[in-house]
Design a protein around this motif. Structure first.
Motif, short mmCIF file in Angstrom:
data_model
loop_
_atom_site.label_atom_id
_atom_site.label_comp_id
_atom_site.label_asym_id
_atom_site.label_seq_id
_atom_site.Cartn_x
_atom_site.Cartn_y
_atom_site.Cartn_z
N THR A 9 0.82 -1.21 0.00
CA THR A 9 0.00 0.00 0.00
C THR A 9 0.86 1.27 0.00
N VAL A 11 4.22 3.92 -1.08
CA VAL A 11 4.61 4.66 -2.28
C VAL A 11 5.29 3.73 -3.29
N THR A 31 -0.96 -6.30 3.44
CA THR A 31 -1.21 -5.12 4.26
C THR A 31 -1.59 -5.59 5.66
N ARG A 32 -1.41 -4.69 6.66
CA ARG A 32 -1.77 -5.12 8.02
C ARG A 32 -3.20 -4.70 8.37
N ARG A 33 -3.84 -3.96 7.48
CA ARG A 33 -5.13 -3.37 7.87
C ARG A 33 -6.17 -3.53 6.77
N ALA A 73 8.75 0.24 4.42
CA ALA A 73 9.52 1.35 5.02
C ALA A 73 8.53 2.26 5.73
N ILE A 75 9.39 6.03 6.43
CA ILE A 75 10.35 7.14 6.54
C ILE A 75 9.61 8.42 6.91
N GLU A 89 9.78 3.32 13.95
CA GLU A 89 8.96 2.40 13.16
C GLU A 89 9.74 1.88 11.94
N GLY A 169 17.90 5.06 -5.42
CA GLY A 169 18.28 6.46 -5.24
C GLY A 169 17.20 7.19 -4.46
N LEU A 171 13.98 8.87 -3.80
CA LEU A 171 12.70 8.83 -4.50
C LEU A 171 12.14 10.24 -4.66
N ASP A 175 4.96 11.72 -4.00
CA ASP A 175 5.02 11.05 -2.69
C ASP A 175 5.05 12.11 -1.58
N GLY A 177 7.15 12.87 0.79
CA GLY A 177 8.42 13.57 0.99
C GLY A 177 8.62 14.68 -0.04
#
Ligand SMILES: NC(=O)c1ccc[n+]([C@@H]2O[C@H](COP(=O)([O-])OP(=O)(O)OC[C@H]3O[C@@H](n4cnc5c(N)ncnc54)[C@H](OP(=O)(O)O)[C@@H]3O)[C@@H](O)[C@H]2O)c1
Length: 298
Positions: A9, A11, A31-33, A73, A75, A89, A169, A171, A175, A177
């Protein structure tokens, strides 16, 4: 092929799922949810709920699959990365979940593991090129989770199995970020670390997703995955243009940069990284460059 994707789920995971499904593979997105399921299914995969920290749960999920792709990830974005425990996390995912995934994949009879990793483990090399053979700069404890994750993938590649480790590299694209960096650039605030003459190697998230598909054909090993490296001065211009800010993105003052924790300090490293090995091995090429306007809206 039957392929399971963890972090499906996210990016990277969503782009990987889409590229795999488009190429005709049968994809299971983990997915966990409950609310992760429509995201995965919207990209054409079959969604499954599993706990990525439980090797037994994962083993059940991975049974019958040929390949497992781990894109997990968490981040932190922007200045949130400076908060205490901001990386906890993400660390736990690389330290514990990635190891559980490699163990479970081996037990489930999966033949190949494709593991996301990062170019930010290379040392600053100024304007000199960096290949996969360059020693990593990971002595600081902050890198322990990523090192452990690499070892788990390398250990997986025994008894006829293979493991491909993709050192992505930085990203960029649509997204969180990059969206944050574009907004701050429009507001005239600093977003960039390092010096204008330093290099960075970017990869658009769509091209990163395609890299996971290309990696199906790669032999075991480490591969860098990025576009043509550019200077940070060039990236400041590209960010400014994409943000329609009327100016280049700004660098943080040297005094601020001098007091960054290790996790953030890697973003000051000058990284002119070659992805030739991956291109030769798989035929993968980046298709979106940071100077072609509109990259944040696709
Ligand atoms: N090389 C790079 O520069 C690089 C690499 C990765 C990410 N990033 C950037 O970092 C930002 C955030 O991306 P991200 O990939 O970290 O996050 P993300 O896109 O939100 O993806 C996180 C994925 O990991 C799973 N996950 C997260 N925390 C978890 C936990 N505690 N337990 C179990 N599963 C968990 C989520 O799955 P669920 O469905 O279970 O929630 C989700 O699929 C983006 O801007 C991205 O571009 C950059």
């Amino acid at each position: 092929m039957r392929i399971a994707v963890t972090g499906a789920t996210g990016v990277l995971g969503q782009q990987a799922v889409e590229a795999l499904v488009a190429a005709g593979h049968e994809v299971t997105g983990v997915t966990r949810r409950e609310r992760g399921l429509p995201i995965v299914e919207g990209r054409g995969a079959h969604g499954v709920i599993a706990d990525v920290f439980s090797a037994s749960d994962l083993e059940r999920t991975f049974r019958g699959h040929d390949v497992v792709i781990n894109t997990l990830a968490k981040i932190p974005t922007g200045m949130g990365a400076l908060r205490p425990f901001a990386w906890r996390e993400d660390d736990r995912l690389h330290l514990e979940a990635s190891a559980a995934i490699a163990t479970a994949a081996a037990r489930a009879g999966v033949g190949k593991l494709i593991q996301e990793s990062s170019m930010f483990m290379y040392p600053d090399n100024g304007s000199k090129w960096i290949s996969e053979d360059h020693p990593l700069a990971v002595k600081n404890q902050a890198f322990k989770p990523r090192v452990r994750e690499m070892r788990a993938a390398v250990d997986f590649a025994e008894n006829g199995r293979s493991a491909v480790i993709l050192r992505l590299g930085q990203l960029y694209g649509r997204d969180p970020g990059t969206t944050y960096a574009l907004r701050k650039t429009r507001e005239g605030e600093a977003v960039l670390l390092g010096k204008p003459s330093d290099y960075l190697t970017l990869v658009h998230h769509i091209d990163a997703g395609r890299a996971f598909l290309a990696a199906l054909g790669a032999r075991s090993g480490f591969y860098n995955v990025g576009g043509e490296p550019i200077t940070r001065a060039r990236w400041a211009k590209d960010l400014g243009r994409e943000a329609r800010a009327g100016m280049d993105a700004k660098f943080f003052p040297a005094a601020t940069q001098a007091v960054l924790p290790a996790k953030m300090d890697v973003q000051r490293r000058s990284l002119r990284v070659s992805s030739i090995r991956f291109m030769r091995e798989t035929g993968w090429r980046p298709t979106i460059g940071p100077s072609s306007l509109g990259w944040s809206r696709i």
